[in-house]
Enzyme design. Structure first.
Site, PDB file in Angstrom:
ATOM      1  NE  ARG A   1      23.716 -15.796  15.913  1.00 49.60           N
ATOM      2  CZ  ARG A   1      24.172 -16.924  16.420  1.00 49.60           C
ATOM      3  NH1 ARG A   1      25.079 -16.901  17.358  1.00 49.60           N
ATOM      4  NH2 ARG A   1      23.706 -18.076  15.995  1.00 49.60           N
TER       5      ARG A   1
ATOM      6  CG  ASP B   1      23.839 -21.302  28.568  1.00 50.48           C
ATOM      7  OD1 ASP B   1      23.705 -22.359  27.930  1.00 50.48           O
ATOM      8  OD2 ASP B   1      24.231 -20.239  28.033  1.00 50.48           O
TER       9      ASP B   1
HETATM   10  C1  LIG Z   1      23.491 -25.188  21.278  1.00 49.26           C
HETATM   11  S1  LIG Z   1      23.257 -24.827  22.965  1.00 49.26           S
HETATM   12  C2  LIG Z   1      23.136 -26.467  23.642  1.00 49.26           C
HETATM   13  C3  LIG Z   1      21.902 -26.632  24.498  1.00 49.26           C
HETATM   14  C4  LIG Z   1      21.662 -28.044  25.037  1.00 49.26           C
HETATM   15  N1  LIG Z   1      22.780 -28.536  25.779  1.00 49.26           N
HETATM   16  C5  LIG Z   1      21.296 -29.001  23.934  1.00 49.26           C
HETATM   17  O1  LIG Z   1      22.074 -29.893  23.613  1.00 49.26           O
HETATM   18  O2  LIG Z   1      20.200 -28.871  23.381  1.00 49.26           O
HETATM   19  C6  LIG Z   1      24.910 -24.329  23.443  1.00 49.26           C
HETATM   20  C7  LIG Z   1      24.915 -23.493  24.712  1.00 49.26           C
HETATM   21  O3  LIG Z   1      26.253 -23.352  25.184  1.00 49.26           O
HETATM   22  C8  LIG Z   1      26.318 -22.107  25.848  1.00 49.26           C
HETATM   23  N2  LIG Z   1      27.714 -21.689  26.017  1.00 49.26           N
HETATM   24  C9  LIG Z   1      28.583 -21.273  25.073  1.00 49.26           C
HETATM   25  N3  LIG Z   1      29.756 -20.958  25.625  1.00 49.26           N
HETATM   26  C10 LIG Z   1      29.638 -21.176  26.957  1.00 49.26           C
HETATM   27  C11 LIG Z   1      30.512 -21.034  28.059  1.00 49.26           C
HETATM   28  N4  LIG Z   1      31.774 -20.602  27.918  1.00 49.26           N
HETATM   29  N5  LIG Z   1      30.040 -21.339  29.280  1.00 49.26           N
HETATM   30  C12 LIG Z   1      28.770 -21.782  29.448  1.00 49.26           C
HETATM   31  N6  LIG Z   1      27.902 -21.944  28.444  1.00 49.26           N
HETATM   32  C13 LIG Z   1      28.331 -21.641  27.208  1.00 49.26           C
HETATM   33  C14 LIG Z   1      25.510 -21.184  24.958  1.00 49.26           C
HETATM   34  O4  LIG Z   1      25.077 -20.031  25.633  1.00 49.26           O
HETATM   35  C15 LIG Z   1      24.370 -22.090  24.512  1.00 49.26           C
HETATM   36  O5  LIG Z   1      23.220 -21.890  25.283  1.00 49.26           O
END
Ligand SMILES: C[S@@+](CC[C@H](N)C(=O)[O-])C[C@H]1O[C@@H](n2cnc3c(N)ncnc32)[C@H](O)[C@@H]1O
Length: 340
Positions: free
Chosen positions: A110, A211
């Site tokens: 990455r 996010d």
């Molecule tokens: C796999 S995606 C999920 C997207 C959507 N909720 C779905 O179910 O399709 C997980 C997201 O969590 C976000 N994320 C991870 N850690 C986070 C944090 N501490 N605060 C806010 N967002 C976070 C990541 O940037 C990522 O975009």
């Protein structure tokens, strides 16, 4: 195709020549129409600024271009134990996510391009660069690269079926606020907004999308997506709520501006209090909890539940369990909980 035969606001001569940014070109009749018309195309001039930023990097940021490919590969092929531990600590502090040992290959893949782009000789040098005062932008970029942003429209359709039932029943009147609390690139909040626009045409609703990844949020703000993985989108929504890209934007869709304006996109770390966001009738916190250990999960859930109105609903990913957590929640359905 319906379209108004009016002249675009920017055209003084009465001839439709250069498109105004708010106007879209109807290929069928070559007249202009606003983005809110029912014509399902848009022209290149309507691209959001963030799209531009993302696709055109200034060449001065590409010092690696002068290097031979094999030199670059040699330089950054190995992620040392020290660099991995530093990156692990950095990412845990920033996001709450502990990258498990064994994730070295993932981390290296990455970040490798970024290290090469900066012309740095190793991941160790990148870690030093990251920790330098004033390098906030680089730290944010590293967070963007290390987060997993997998998502798609109407993912886990059982939740959208339940949302539709709510919008036809208990949430059919009154103001509604819904929070997509780890919205990634925006497919989830726009899926919610499409459901609301369909079933609550009074417009008395708001979607907040947040996010940690600024790159994901830029994509969400742009409202532009590849035309792929749309099979779960209800029939007719694509034509009703999206514009289809033409020319260099062929293969993309743009969520209609009226809908984009109903989705407030902002950065929010789940580790922080959400009090500034206000309270919500429904929170989607899906496919994010899975990345956190039990203690962080408990802390995040407590903060998110604080933002739910009494009786409000929490949707979590179908593969995420709340088992073993002490929370003021009552299970309503699979991966759906009510605040008590
Ligand atoms: C796999 S995606 C999920 C997207 C959507 N909720 C779905 O179910 O399709 C997980 C997201 O969590 C976000 N994320 C991870 N850690 C986070 C944090 N501490 N605060 C806010 N967002 C976070 C990541 O940037 C990522 O975009």
């Amino acid at each position: 195709m319906r379209c108004s035969k009016s002249t675009p606001p920017s055209s003084k001569s009465g001839q439709a020549s250069a498109p105004a940014c708010a106007a879209i070109s109807c290929r069928a009749c070559s007249t202009w129409m606003t983005a809110s018309s029912s014509c399902w195309t848009w022209s290149a001039c309507c691209r959001p600024r963030s799209w531009n930023n993302w696709s055109h990097r200034p060449s001065r940021l590409r010092p690696w271009r002068a290097l031979k490919f094999k030199d670059v590969c040699l330089m950054t092929s190995a992620l040392s134990e020290r660099a991995f531990l530093q990156l692990q600590r950095f990412f845990a502090d920033a996001s709450g996510i502990q990258l498990a040992s064994g994730k070295q290959t993932l981390v290296a893949s990455r970040l490798r391009k970024r290290v090469e782009l900066l012309g740095l000789p190793s991941f160790d040098a990148y870690c030093d660069h990251l920790s330098m005062p004033g390098n906030e932008d680089e730290r944010q970029r590293a967070i963007d690269l290390l987060t997993t942003n997998e998502t798609y429209f109407f993912r886990e359709p059982a939740h959208f079926e339940m949302l539709s039932r709510l919008l036809r029943g208990p949430l059919s009147t009154g103001a509604i606020r819904i929070w997509s609390a780890a919205c990634s690139t925006g497919e989830e909040p726009y899926s919610i907004a499409m459901s609301l626009a369909d079933l609550r045409p009074d417009g008395n609703w708001e979607v907040v999308a947040s996010d940690l990844s600024s790159r994901a949020l830029d994509a969400a703000r742009s409202g532009m997506f590849r035309m792929q993985r749309l099979e779960l989108m209800p029939a007719g929504y694509l034509q009703r709520f999206c514009l289809r890209g033409t020319g260099k934007y062929a293969g993309n869709l743009l969520v209609q501006r009226t809908l984009r304006q109903k989705v407030r996109v902002l950065m929010h770390n789940l580790l922080d209090s959400g009090a500034m966001l206000g309270r919500f009738d429904v929170v989607f916190l899906r496919n994010a909890l899975i990345y956190f250990d039990a203690a962080k999960k408990q802390a995040i859930l407590s903060r998110v539940i604080d933002q739910l109105l009494p009786g409000g609903l929490l949707f979590v990913g179908h593969s995420e369990s709340l088992h073993g957590h002490r929370l003021p929640l009552q299970r309503v359905d699979k991966a759906v909980y009510r605040r008590i």
